[in-house]
Structures are given as structure tokens and as C-alpha cells.
Design an enzyme around this catalytic site. Structure first.
Site, PDB file in Angstrom:
ATOM      1  N   SER A   1       0.819  -1.226   0.000  1.00 29.35           N
ATOM      2  CA  SER A   1       0.000   0.000   0.000  1.00 29.35           C
ATOM      3  C   SER A   1       0.846   1.266   0.000  1.00 29.35           C
ATOM      4  O   SER A   1       0.342   2.352  -0.242  1.00 29.35           O
ATOM      5  CB  SER A   1      -0.931   0.013   1.216  1.00 29.35           C
ATOM      6  OG  SER A   1      -0.192   0.090   2.419  1.00 29.35           O
TER       7      SER A   1
ATOM      8  N   ASP B   1      -2.899  -8.697   8.204  1.00 29.33           N
ATOM      9  CA  ASP B   1      -1.813  -8.463   9.154  1.00 29.33           C
ATOM     10  C   ASP B   1      -0.842  -9.627   8.986  1.00 29.33           C
ATOM     11  O   ASP B   1      -1.163 -10.768   9.351  1.00 29.33           O
ATOM     12  CB  ASP B   1      -2.364  -8.417  10.588  1.00 29.33           C
ATOM     13  CG  ASP B   1      -1.267  -8.207  11.614  1.00 29.33           C
ATOM     14  OD1 ASP B   1      -0.078  -8.358  11.271  1.00 29.33           O
ATOM     15  OD2 ASP B   1      -1.598  -7.899  12.769  1.00 29.33           O
TER      16      ASP B   1
ATOM     17  N   ASN C   1       7.174  -8.438   1.672  1.00 27.79           N
ATOM     18  CA  ASN C   1       7.870  -7.148   1.776  1.00 27.79           C
ATOM     19  C   ASN C   1       7.493  -6.333   3.009  1.00 27.79           C
ATOM     20  O   ASN C   1       8.294  -5.532   3.483  1.00 27.79           O
ATOM     21  CB  ASN C   1       7.547  -6.339   0.503  1.00 27.79           C
ATOM     22  CG  ASN C   1       7.838  -4.857   0.670  1.00 27.79           C
ATOM     23  OD1 ASN C   1       8.975  -4.421   0.498  1.00 27.79           O
ATOM     24  ND2 ASN C   1       6.814  -4.073   1.021  1.00 27.79           N
TER      25      ASN C   1
ATOM     26  N   SER D   1      17.230  -6.124   4.134  1.00 30.02           N
ATOM     27  CA  SER D   1      17.808  -4.786   4.294  1.00 30.02           C
ATOM     28  C   SER D   1      19.318  -4.933   4.378  1.00 30.02           C
ATOM     29  O   SER D   1      19.825  -6.021   4.672  1.00 30.02           O
ATOM     30  CB  SER D   1      17.281  -4.145   5.582  1.00 30.02           C
ATOM     31  OG  SER D   1      17.847  -2.856   5.771  1.00 30.02           O
TER      32      SER D   1
ATOM     33  N   TYR E   1      15.249  -4.489  14.628  1.00 30.04           N
ATOM     34  CA  TYR E   1      15.044  -4.454  13.176  1.00 30.04           C
ATOM     35  C   TYR E   1      16.180  -5.203  12.457  1.00 30.04           C
ATOM     36  O   TYR E   1      15.942  -6.066  11.588  1.00 30.04           O
ATOM     37  CB  TYR E   1      14.976  -2.997  12.704  1.00 30.04           C
ATOM     38  CG  TYR E   1      14.843  -2.835  11.217  1.00 30.04           C
ATOM     39  CD1 TYR E   1      13.633  -3.077  10.579  1.00 30.04           C
ATOM     40  CD2 TYR E   1      15.940  -2.445  10.433  1.00 30.04           C
ATOM     41  CE1 TYR E   1      13.520  -2.932   9.201  1.00 30.04           C
ATOM     42  CE2 TYR E   1      15.827  -2.300   9.062  1.00 30.04           C
ATOM     43  CZ  TYR E   1      14.611  -2.538   8.457  1.00 30.04           C
ATOM     44  OH  TYR E   1      14.503  -2.404   7.095  1.00 30.04           O
TER      45      TYR E   1
ATOM     46  N   ALA F   1      18.200  -7.438  13.650  1.00 30.80           N
ATOM     47  CA  ALA F   1      18.133  -8.876  13.933  1.00 30.80           C
ATOM     48  C   ALA F   1      17.063  -9.540  13.068  1.00 30.80           C
ATOM     49  O   ALA F   1      17.254 -10.645  12.542  1.00 30.80           O
ATOM     50  CB  ALA F   1      17.833  -9.099  15.413  1.00 30.80           C
TER      51      ALA F   1
ATOM     52  N   ILE G   1      16.075   3.904   0.808  1.00 27.45           N
ATOM     53  CA  ILE G   1      15.150   4.103  -0.309  1.00 27.45           C
ATOM     54  C   ILE G   1      14.176   5.202   0.071  1.00 27.45           C
ATOM     55  O   ILE G   1      13.658   5.229   1.201  1.00 27.45           O
ATOM     56  CB  ILE G   1      14.390   2.794  -0.617  1.00 27.45           C
ATOM     57  CG1 ILE G   1      15.375   1.634  -0.836  1.00 27.45           C
ATOM     58  CG2 ILE G   1      13.465   2.972  -1.815  1.00 27.45           C
ATOM     59  CD1 ILE G   1      16.403   1.814  -1.917  1.00 27.45           C
TER      60      ILE G   1
HETATM   61  P1  NAP Z   1       6.582   1.841   4.634  1.00 23.83           P
HETATM   62  O1  NAP Z   1       6.594   2.919   3.614  1.00 23.83           O
HETATM   63  O2  NAP Z   1       6.403   2.195   6.073  1.00 23.83           O
HETATM   64  O3  NAP Z   1       5.489   0.759   4.214  1.00 23.83           O
HETATM   65  C1  NAP Z   1       5.313  -0.399   4.997  1.00 23.83           C
HETATM   66  C2  NAP Z   1       4.205  -1.219   4.389  1.00 23.83           C
HETATM   67  O4  NAP Z   1       4.055  -2.416   5.150  1.00 23.83           O
HETATM   68  C3  NAP Z   1       2.868  -0.512   4.409  1.00 23.83           C
HETATM   69  O5  NAP Z   1       2.100  -0.936   3.304  1.00 23.83           O
HETATM   70  C4  NAP Z   1       2.246  -1.040   5.703  1.00 23.83           C
HETATM   71  O6  NAP Z   1       0.832  -0.902   5.663  1.00 23.83           O
HETATM   72  C5  NAP Z   1       2.713  -2.493   5.636  1.00 23.83           C
HETATM   73  N1  NAP Z   1       2.717  -3.172   6.931  1.00 23.83           N
HETATM   74  C6  NAP Z   1       3.381  -2.831   8.063  1.00 23.83           C
HETATM   75  N2  NAP Z   1       3.101  -3.702   9.044  1.00 23.83           N
HETATM   76  C7  NAP Z   1       2.248  -4.627   8.515  1.00 23.83           C
HETATM   77  C8  NAP Z   1       1.586  -5.775   9.030  1.00 23.83           C
HETATM   78  N3  NAP Z   1       1.747  -6.175  10.296  1.00 23.83           N
HETATM   79  N4  NAP Z   1       0.790  -6.472   8.195  1.00 23.83           N
HETATM   80  C9  NAP Z   1       0.618  -6.102   6.901  1.00 23.83           C
HETATM   81  N5  NAP Z   1       1.214  -5.020   6.373  1.00 23.83           N
HETATM   82  C10 NAP Z   1       2.012  -4.291   7.172  1.00 23.83           C
HETATM   83  O7  NAP Z   1       7.951   1.007   4.588  1.00 23.83           O
HETATM   84  P2  NAP Z   1       9.026   0.815   3.426  1.00 23.83           P
HETATM   85  O8  NAP Z   1      10.122   1.782   3.667  1.00 23.83           O
HETATM   86  O9  NAP Z   1       8.371   0.774   2.095  1.00 23.83           O
HETATM   87  O10 NAP Z   1       9.582  -0.638   3.807  1.00 23.83           O
HETATM   88  C11 NAP Z   1       9.118  -1.800   3.141  1.00 23.83           C
HETATM   89  C12 NAP Z   1      10.095  -2.938   3.400  1.00 23.83           C
HETATM   90  O11 NAP Z   1      11.393  -2.547   2.944  1.00 23.83           O
HETATM   91  C13 NAP Z   1      10.253  -3.278   4.875  1.00 23.83           C
HETATM   92  O12 NAP Z   1      10.400  -4.663   5.038  1.00 23.83           O
HETATM   93  C14 NAP Z   1      11.533  -2.574   5.263  1.00 23.83           C
HETATM   94  O13 NAP Z   1      12.178  -3.196   6.338  1.00 23.83           O
HETATM   95  C15 NAP Z   1      12.335  -2.713   3.986  1.00 23.83           C
HETATM   96  N6  NAP Z   1      13.409  -1.720   3.828  1.00 23.83           N
HETATM   97  C16 NAP Z   1      13.119  -0.402   3.655  1.00 23.83           C
HETATM   98  C17 NAP Z   1      14.165   0.502   3.463  1.00 23.83           C
HETATM   99  C18 NAP Z   1      13.934   1.961   3.180  1.00 23.83           C
HETATM  100  O14 NAP Z   1      14.902   2.700   3.021  1.00 23.83           O
HETATM  101  N7  NAP Z   1      12.699   2.432   3.073  1.00 23.83           N
HETATM  102  C19 NAP Z   1      15.498   0.057   3.487  1.00 23.83           C
HETATM  103  C20 NAP Z   1      15.735  -1.301   3.701  1.00 23.83           C
HETATM  104  C21 NAP Z   1      14.682  -2.190   3.851  1.00 23.83           C
HETATM  105  P3  NAP Z   1      -0.077  -0.862   7.023  1.00 23.83           P
HETATM  106  O15 NAP Z   1       0.695  -0.034   8.020  1.00 23.83           O
HETATM  107  O16 NAP Z   1      -1.360  -0.254   6.593  1.00 23.83           O
HETATM  108  O17 NAP Z   1      -0.227  -2.274   7.444  1.00 23.83           O
END
Ligand code: NAP
Length: 259
Positions: free
Chosen positions: A16, A64, A91, A143, A157, A159, A190
Site C-alpha cells: 500500500s 496483518d 515485503n 535490508s 530491526y 536482527a 530508499i
Molecule cells: P513503509 O513505507 O512504512 O510501508 C510499509 C508497508 O508495510 C505498508 O504498506 C504497511 O501498511 C505495511 N505493513 C506494516 N506492518 C504490517 C503488518 N503487520 N501487516 C501487513 N502489512 C504491514 O515502509 P518501506 O520503507 O516501504 O519498507 C518496506 C520494506 O522494505 C520493509 O520490510 C523494510 O524493512 C524494507 N526496507 C526499507 C528501506 C527503506 O529505506 N525504506 C530500506 C531497507 C529495507 P499498514 O501499516 O497499513 O499495514
């Protein structure tokens, strides 16, 4: 190249927002049928509407990922809507930043459940459908934080993201029996709504520490996930790819000044 996902049913958890929405956009642009899953219905539905308006075959389902029943429902809804499941992009993730001294043990459990247990649940729920289809693909979003780097406040995170890679090794062996590959993308910093909350100073400092001098965009991660999901990557399993603009390479601040 990489057109094999056309019409294939794909789940993107956390689709989303942020990276997940970027993955969904890249797969939808290749003609895949994409189910985006998240807890928040309004944001999820709006993301699906936006991607459909751009020509994608995209649906939303509430889930969830830390809850087994909810994950099973997500997979069932996808199979009902699209007639099967070919690709699971696990993801969704959470990254509250809390130093250990201030961290409630419940926060540790919550991060583990959202980031690590969820990978197991998503894979487990997919296996019967991959078996029925004669194969499949799993792409995890890990990550660099944890497996490669550290950052104060992200012990849980880090871990959880390292744990995903431990899971990957045995999962790749068990899944080979079903002609399923599993690989992980390891993003650097990102540019997402989530990261925006950390403030412009943080974003500018991060960009300055990256050899390519910019944060990644969500499509950079989507393209790597698309590769792992494609027929062209059919002989790659149990592997990782770092997508970080070279962020982990410089051995010192001085090294960056030499560029
Ligand atoms: P984000 O913008 O905060 O989006 C997180 C997404 O996950 C949202 O759609 C959220 O929707 C959903 N989510 C969170 N908890 C959930 C749950 N319990 N059940 C179902 N959906 C859930 O985060 P992002 O930066 O795109 O990160 C996405 C992935 O990339 C993560 O695994 C993160 O660790 C990884 N990552 C991100 C970065 C970065 O720089 N952004 C770097 C390395 C790795 P709802 O809250 O509505 O559930």
C-alpha cells in the site's frame, strides 16, 4: 526481457505504500495480476485504485502479516480472485527506532513478528498453491541494516532482517522440492513516505554518504524483485542482491571525499 510475469498472480505484502507499492507498480507494468496487502484499508484501497487507473490489474486485501489466520485469508483471497499464486513478495515491515535501553520487550516481539515470522507465514501459506501450479517464486525484502550494517535504535530491526536471511537458506532447500525459488533484495536507503518522517537533514546526510549521491527509489527495488521473479532468474535460489547505490562500500568518510 523479464516479461514472464505477465498475467501471473502476485502478492505484494506491504504493497500500500513505499517499497511495496513500488514493487506492485513494476509488476503491474509487466502485466502481472497483483494483490497488494496491508492492514490499513483506506491507504491500501487508494493504492490499488491508483495502480489500476494507470492500467494495472491490481486488487487490495486487508492483512496483518504477523497473524497466521490473516495470512491464510490473504492467500485464499488471491487464489479466488486470480485463480492461483505464482509469486509471493514478502515485503511488509516495520522499523520503529528505539535504543535498547528504552525498548520495551514487547516492541522487540512486535518487530520480529512483523518482519521475520511473517516471512515464514507467507511462505508456508503459499506452498500448497505453488505445488498446485508446479512452481513459484518468493522474494523477500530484507535490508542492509542487520546483515551488513548497524544503526543505533535498530537492534530488533537488524536482527529481524538478518533472521530473514537465515530463514532463506533452509527455505531455499525445502522449496526446491516444489520448483520454487526464494531470494532476497537488500535495500539501502530508499526514498519512501516512511523515510520522509526521519526529516530532510537525515535524508541529505544519507545521500551524501552514498557513492551514487542519491537515495534509491522504490522502482529500483521493484526491478530487482522483478528479476528474481522472472523466468530468466529460474536457476537462482537462496541468494541476495544489495540495491544501495554503493552505500556499504566506502571504508571511511575520507574515501567519500576522494570521489
Ligand atoms: P513503509 O513505507 O512504512 O510501508 C510499509 C508497508 O508495510 C505498508 O504498506 C504497511 O501498511 C505495511 N505493513 C506494516 N506492518 C504490517 C503488518 N503487520 N501487516 C501487513 N502489512 C504491514 O515502509 P518501506 O520503507 O516501504 O519498507 C518496506 C520494506 O522494505 C520493509 O520490510 C523494510 O524493512 C524494507 N526496507 C526499507 C528501506 C527503506 O529505506 N525504506 C530500506 C531497507 C529495507 P499498514 O501499516 O497499513 O499495514
Amino acid at each position: 526481457m523479464l516479461t514472464s510475469v505477465k498475467d501471473r498472480p502476485v502478492i505484494v505484502t506491504g504493497g500500500s505504500k513505499g517499497i511495496g507499492k513500488g514493487i506492485a507498480k513494476v509488476f503491474a507494468a509487466q502485466g502481472a495480476r497483483v494483490m497488494i496487502a496491508a492492514r490499513g484499508a483506506d491507504t491500501g484501497q487508494a493504492a490499488a485504485d491508483e495502480l489500476r487507473a494507470a492500467g494495472g490489474q491490481v486488487e487490495f486485501c486487508q492483512c496483518d502479516v504477523s497473524d497466521w489466520e490473516s495470512v491464510q485469508n490473504m492467500v485464499s483471497q488471491t487464489v479466488d480472485a486470480f485463480g492461483g499464486l505464482s509469486v509471493m513478495c514478502a515485503n511488509a515491515g516495520a522499523f520503529p527506532q528505539t535504543k535498547m535501553v528504552d525498548m520495551d520487550p514487547g516492541e522487540w516481539d512486535q518487530v520480529m513478528a512483523t518482519n521475520l515470522k511473517s516471512a515464514f507465514l507467507c511462505v508456508k501459506a503459499s506452498i500448497p498453491h505453488f505445488e498446485k501450479a508446479g512452481g513459484g517464486r518468493v522474494v523477500l525484502t530484507s535490508s542492509i541494516t542487520g546483515p551488513v550494517t548497524g544503526f543505533p535504535g535498530w537492534s530488533h530491526y537488524g536482527a529481524s532482517k538478518s533472521g530473514q536471511l537465515g530463514f532463506l537458506k533452509t527455505a531455499c532447500m525445502e522449496l526446491s522440492k516444489y520448483n520454487v525459488t526464494i531470494n532476497a533484495v537488500m535495500p539501502g536507503n530508499i526514498y519512501t513516505e516512511g523515510l520522509q518522517d526521519l526529516g530532510q537533514d537525515y535524508l541529505d546526510t544519507m545521500a551524501a554518504s552514498i557513492p551514487l549521491k542519491r537515495l534509491g527509489n522504490v522502482e529500483d527495488i521493484g526491478n530487482a524483485a522483478l528479476f528474481f521473479a522472472s523466468d530468466e532468474a529460474g536457476y537462482i535460489t537462496g541468494q541476495t542482491i544489495i540495491v544501495d547505490g554503493g552505500q556499504i562500500i566506502p571504508e571511511s568518510l575520507e574515501a567519500m571525499e576522494e570521489i
